[in-house]
Scaffold this active site. Structure first.
Site, PDB file in Angstrom:
ATOM      1  CG  ASP A 469      -0.003   0.264   2.651  1.00  0.00           C
ATOM      2  OD1 ASP A 469       0.747  -0.738   3.065  1.00  0.00           O
ATOM      3  OD2 ASP A 469      -0.430   1.024   3.385  1.00  0.00           O
ATOM      4  CB  SER A 470       0.872   4.196   0.662  1.00  0.00           C
ATOM      5  OG  SER A 470       1.444   5.626   0.764  1.00  0.00           O
ATOM      6  CB  ALA A 471       5.736   4.166   0.245  1.00  0.00           C
TER       7      ALA A 471
END
Length: 807
Positions: A469-471
């Protein structure tokens, strides 16, 4: 004798029953009011834009006339003034939103996925107008009542009017992007000077109104109490940080000691804005790691699924061999991570709902790293489950600067139960102490180790999914690209939740939403990217930051840290981007030796162009494009060489548009008025309109264009098509109100244009990072379940049975 039903003396059962009935009646009344409000807001949301605007203007004029007739009192004057402002802003906003809606469909992935930053901006403005319409109706119905809370309603109206004014400014910024960018492109495509000017102007807008009474108005109502608690904790923790008190116990206590910020939303909003603009990345690292403390992590784990295996492993930094996918008889050496810090162990966490074969082996036990009281999470069982055919390798988010697998363990345990497969979560080193490419090297090393040692993890490794998720989503893409460049097995699919695919400091419609996002303010995003890129950060030296209360000790330590970081980063950048003086002639380099080099280095290790400049160092959104297959037909499949990433030409195919998008380009040009097309980035706001500007002084946001951020192993959206062709099927789950939405849309569009299997699902009314809030409400649970469904698609090839959930 008194009957049983007759009230007795105070404290008697009858009296207590009466109090319970009253409390129950109050709770039922509050529930009815919430249902009525939710129904009213739903009806408002179903209105078309013009009808909503007309209704709001009519109510504003009625309320304005009423309070103007109430005499010369200050409160009546302010109420009349605020409704006049609502009328003005609504009439000015409606045509701007209409223009954005008229072309928004040209930026969707497809007709079944109507999502992009323009749509999100319009939706957010509609939410603000809906709240004002509901409040205006309430005032019109209750303004004559003796129970009408004048001060409270005035404060609410003024707060939402400020938010509406700023949203109107954002719509004009969005129109600037629309006039500057080519149709189909969501990211700002002006030159770097214009980009800097745009961002510097954008960050001067007032933001505090979005962090007080209006906090999280655009999200589902169930999220708002959490955001309020988080904001109170943030500003309270900021006070501790100013006194150089940054221990995690202090961080936890600050969540519960922000009394004055809880009762004064305006004070909280102003302090929130000041913190986001001025404090450095170390503050955010400390604050985001609050969930790592034992008390909060224990509470989170108590509410999550109970697993049989949760072991932190330390992988020794030793090189090992991996077979090549093109010829398993040949092998390639996977080196340990080396960038910045030299060889060091890589930490990973193994999570499994069942104890499976291999997970209690002596070989795996020798890798276990002590976690204090958590060391004995492995529960002995008389029987072991067989090895699973599947494996999930997980990479956590946290802006590249914060959190570990421990922060994400609660939802990972749920995944392990629902999927019935082992999960290996990677604890990569964090910036700014370990900037790019350290995290990529560690994640790639751990991924390859998992493939080679899947039997120890309780899996046969028939199907492997990379999830993050995300980074972590960014790292999932880049790890897969690196695996393909090394010639080793790529994962069978990728599930990326709200990933960041463009780490350039450039604007897009969805990134305009960072002005109001309590979890991803633009200045914070910039600081995280700067830390990951190893870039230079402005040292806090102005009086505005001193007014914030930063202790001299903190300023000194931060300055020293970034001085050392700059020195190290400068040395590393020179070796990373310059040609190596020790490199052998190209024709004499063996294939095996070329594979031992860092693939990130190989991607940028190119001969200079005729002008003597590094071609990839100067790539932009305009000139990074497809390298034809005929030019690379002679390139070895086992290495990512200079030819693969050769210089781009302006005549090459633009990756922002598919070949069949020429008709859409013409359609978009027709949709734009001559005034919009000619206005450009230097446009000013309409005459008479002025947005509110921040009173916190200049922001400490580093705005610069780092050549490293253009590296496709850092910004996969900028990868040439020859690299993207190597990706496995990709499943993206994004948030409609996430500043990172456009990253997902543009990345999916690029993959779709290449004929790669890709799906994009966009969830409504949830913030970035909803996986960490999975247990909070029904909407977050449904979104987390969607991620599990996408992983199951990767693990289930056509014609096979999906992995069963553990019971």
């Amino acid at each position: 004798m008194e009957s049983a039903g007759k009230e007795g003396p105070a404290g008697a059962p009858g009296d207590r029953a009466s109090k319970k009935d009253k409390e129950r009646s109050k709770r039922q009344s509050r529930r009815r009011w919430r249902k009525i409000k939710a129904k009213a807001l739903q009806l408002i949301h179903n209105m078309d834009l013009r009808t909503m605007t007309q209704s709001l203007v009519t109510l504003a004029e009625d309320n304005m006339a009423f309070f103007s007739s109430q005499g010369p009192g200050e409160t009546a004057r302010r109420l009349s003034s605020v409704f006049a402002g609502v009328r003005e802003q609504a009439l000015g906003l409606e045509p701007a939103l209409g223009r954005l809606l008229g072309v928004a469909h040209l930026f969707d992935l497809d007709a079944e996925t109507p999502a992009n930053g323009y749509r999100s901006l319009v939706h957010t403005a509609r939410c603000c107008m809906a709240h004002l319409l509901h409040k205006s109706r309430y005032v019109a119905s209750n303004r004559r009542s003796i129970f009408f809370r004048t001060s409270h309603n005035l404060a609410e109206l003024e707060a939402y009017l400020a938010a509406l004014t700023q949203l109107r400014a954002l719509t004009y910024y969005a129109q600037r992007l629309l006039a500057t960018n080519r149709p189909g492109g969501l990211f700002f495509e002006g030159d770097e000077g214009l980009t800097t000017d745009f961002l510097r102007e954008y960050v001067t807008l007032h933001k505090g109104c979005f962090y007080g009474r209006c906090l999280g108005f655009q999200f589902t109502p169930a999220i708002r109490p959490f955001l309020q608690t988080l904001s109170i904790g943030l500003v309270s923790f900021g006070e501790h940080y100013k006194r150089n008190e940054t221990g995690l116990s202090v961080a936890a206590s600050s969540l519960f000691t922000g009394g004055r910020f809880a009762i004064d939303p305006e004070l909280r909003g102003a302090e929130f804005e000041r913190i986001t603009q001025n404090l450095d990345v170390h503050f955010w690292k400390a604050f985001w790691n609050i969930t790592e403390i034992e008390v909060l992590s224990s509470l989170a784990n108590m509410a999550s699924a109970t697993v049989r295996v949760s072991r932190l492993l330390s992988l020794p930094p030793e090189a090992f061999e991996m077979p090549l996918t093109t010829d398993p008889k040949l092998t390639v050496t996977i080196p340990p991570p080396l960038a910045h810090m030299g060889p060091a162990p890589v930490l990973v966490r193994l999570i499994s709902y069942d104890l499976r074969e291999g997970q209690d082996s002596e070989e795996l036990s020798s890798l276990v790293k002590s976690e204090g009281p958590r060391t004995l999470e492995l529960w002995p069982r008389p029987q072991q489950a067989p090895r699973s055919r599947y494996l999930v390798v997980h990479i956590h988010g946290g802006g590249f600067v914060a959190q570990t697998s421990k922060s994400h363990e609660p939802y990972l345990k749920t995944w392990a139960q629902e999927l019935g497969v082992p999960i290996l979560s990677i604890d990569y080193s964090l910036a700014p102490e370990a900037p790019f490419p350290r995290a990529l090297e560690e994640c790639f090393y751990a991924y390859c180790w998992a493939i080679k040692n899947c039997a120890l993890l309780g899996s046969t490794g028939e199907r492997i999914c990379l999830a993050g998720d995300s980074a972590g989503g960014n790292l999932c893409f880049t790890v897969s690209l690196r695996a393909a460049a090394y010639g080793v097995r790529v994962p069978d699919g990728i599930m990326a939740a709200y990933p960041a695919t463009m780490l350039q400091p450039t604007a897009s419609p969805s990134r305009l939403l960072s002005l109001m996002d309590p979890l991803l303010p633009l200045s914070v995003l910039s600081k995280c990217v700067s830390a990951y890129a190893g870039g230079e950060t402005e040292e806090p030296s102005n009086s505005d930051q001193k007014a914030l209360g930063m202790m001299g000790l903190v300023q000194r330590d931060t300055a020293l840290l970034f001085r050392d970081l700059r020195l190290g980063a400068s040395s590393w950048l020179n070796s990373f981007l310059e040609l190596s003086g020790r490199k052998s002639p190209r024709d004499s380099v063996p294939i095996a030796e070329s594979m031992r080099r860092s693939v990130s280095e190989a991607a940028l290790d190119q001969p200079e162009d005729p002008q003597g400049t590094d071609s990839l160092k100067n790539l932009t959104l305009h000139d990074l494009s497809l390298k034809s297959s005929s030019e690379t037909s002679g390139t070895s499949e086992l290495s990512l060489s200079a030819e693969t990433l050769g210089p781009s030409k302006s005549s090459d195919v633009n990756f922002l548009l598919r070949c069949e998008d020429t008709s859409e380009e013409a359609e978009a040009q027709d949709e734009l008025s001559p005034e919009d097309r000619g206005r450009g980035i230097r446009a000013t706001f309409p005459k008479g309109f002025r947005p509110r500007r921040s009173s916190q002084g200049p922001t400490q946001m580093p705005i610069y264009s780092s050549p490293i951020a253009k590296n496709p192993f850092m910004s996969p959206l900028l990868a040439p098509e020859s690299m993207l062709q190597t990706l496995p099927p990709v499943h993206i789950v994004a948030c409609a109100l996430d500043p990172m939405l456009d990253d997902s849309v543009m990345f999916a569009r690029r993959l779709r244009s290449l004929g790669k299997p890709v799906t994009l699902r966009v969830v409504e009314d949830l913030p970035h990072g909803f996986l960490s809030l999975a247990a909070l409400c029904r909407e977050t649970r449904q979104a987390a379940a969607l991620c599990v469904e996408r992983i199951r698609l990767v693990l289930t090839p056509p014609g096979t049975t999906a992995p069963a959930a553990a019971v």
